[in-house]
Scaffold this active site. Structure first.
Site, PDB file in Angstrom:
ATOM      1  N   HIS A  94      -2.608   1.081   7.074  1.00  0.00           N
ATOM      2  CA  HIS A  94      -2.798   1.123   5.623  1.00  0.00           C
ATOM      3  C   HIS A  94      -2.535   2.542   5.124  1.00  0.00           C
ATOM      4  O   HIS A  94      -3.010   3.513   5.718  1.00  0.00           O
ATOM      5  CB  HIS A  94      -4.234   0.688   5.289  1.00  0.00           C
ATOM      6  CG  HIS A  94      -4.558   0.687   3.841  1.00  0.00           C
ATOM      7  ND1 HIS A  94      -3.910  -0.128   2.930  1.00  0.00           N
ATOM      8  CD2 HIS A  94      -5.472   1.401   3.132  1.00  0.00           C
ATOM      9  CE1 HIS A  94      -4.422   0.084   1.727  1.00  0.00           C
ATOM     10  NE2 HIS A  94      -5.365   1.006   1.821  1.00  0.00           N
ATOM     11  N   ASP A 145      -7.384   5.265  -2.588  1.00  0.00           N
ATOM     12  CA  ASP A 145      -7.100   4.094  -1.758  1.00  0.00           C
ATOM     13  C   ASP A 145      -6.948   2.877  -2.664  1.00  0.00           C
ATOM     14  O   ASP A 145      -7.820   2.580  -3.481  1.00  0.00           O
ATOM     15  CB  ASP A 145      -8.254   3.891  -0.771  1.00  0.00           C
ATOM     16  CG  ASP A 145      -8.019   2.768   0.220  1.00  0.00           C
ATOM     17  OD1 ASP A 145      -7.114   1.932   0.012  1.00  0.00           O
ATOM     18  OD2 ASP A 145      -8.769   2.723   1.214  1.00  0.00           O
ATOM     19  N   CYS A 150       0.813  -1.213   0.000  1.00  0.00           N
ATOM     20  CA  CYS A 150       0.000   0.000   0.000  1.00  0.00           C
ATOM     21  C   CYS A 150       0.850   1.268   0.000  1.00  0.00           C
ATOM     22  O   CYS A 150       0.449   2.275  -0.581  1.00  0.00           O
ATOM     23  CB  CYS A 150      -1.008   0.005   1.140  1.00  0.00           C
ATOM     24  SG  CYS A 150      -0.297  -0.128   2.788  1.00  0.00           S
TER      25      CYS A 150
END
Length: 188
Positions: free
Chosen positions: A125, A140, A24
């Site tokens: 995250h 995202d 991520c």
């Protein structure tokens, strides 16, 4: 070339990488910069530079699947001539000079699950927010597609909700000049 009568202009092209492994941080960097500049290999090289004598690198997952920390993100941005500025959550978001900010990278709590079973473990995250053609997007990597946040009010509302959940950190991605001048903060 002219458009057919009644045709809508095509939406802007927004670069959006989807989640793979624990990458991520790599996805957030590429999404905020709107191009593929970083890879797992590049992030691993940064880790090696940050801890050259370490057998177990503290800046990534022990399994080698990613899960990079903030130091990797900051070093990656510095390598591009950019800077990451921590947003002090005690400041009102109205003081954030969004036109001077290239993008934002958030670090959020992320639940862990095995199928439908939610585990009592919390991971972190990385998520990118960026303006493209006057519209802010949530980029995202866990989303199927970019999520429209709208204008400055929309991105401020998204940030306020994320910060209200607690355990959220916000990095402002800015040029070195903006960092040095502190112009990411409104003067008023």
């Amino acid at each position: 070339m002219s458009q057919a009568p009644g045709a809508q202009p095509s939406p802007p092209s927004v670069y959006h990488e989807r989640q793979r492994l624990e990458l991520c941080a790599v996805h957030a960097l590429n999404n905020v910069l709107q191009q593929q500049l970083f890879s797992q290999e590049a992030a691993d090289e940064i880790c090696k530079r940050l801890a050259p004598d370490s057998r177990l690198n503290p800046h990534r997952s022990l399994l080698g699947t990613g899960n990079y920390d903030v130091n990797v993100i900051m070093a990656a941005l510095q390598g591009q001539g950019l800077a990451a500025v921590w947003w002090d959550r005690r400041r009102p978001l109205s003081q954030l000079a969004l036109p001077r900010v290239l993008g934002l990278i958030l670090n959020l709590p992320s639940p862990v699950s095995l199928g439908l079973l939610s585990l009592p473990v919390r991971r972190r995250h990385w998520v990118a927010l960026r303006q493209v053609d006057g519209v802010y997007y949530n980029l995202d990597s866990k989303l199927q597609a970019p999520e429209v946040l709208g204008d400055e009010d929309g991105v401020r509302a998204f940030l306020a909700a994320a910060l209200a959940q607690g355990l959220c950190e916000v990095l402002l991605v800015v040029t070195k000049e903006v960092e040095e001048q502190g112009s990411w903060l409104r003067a008023d």
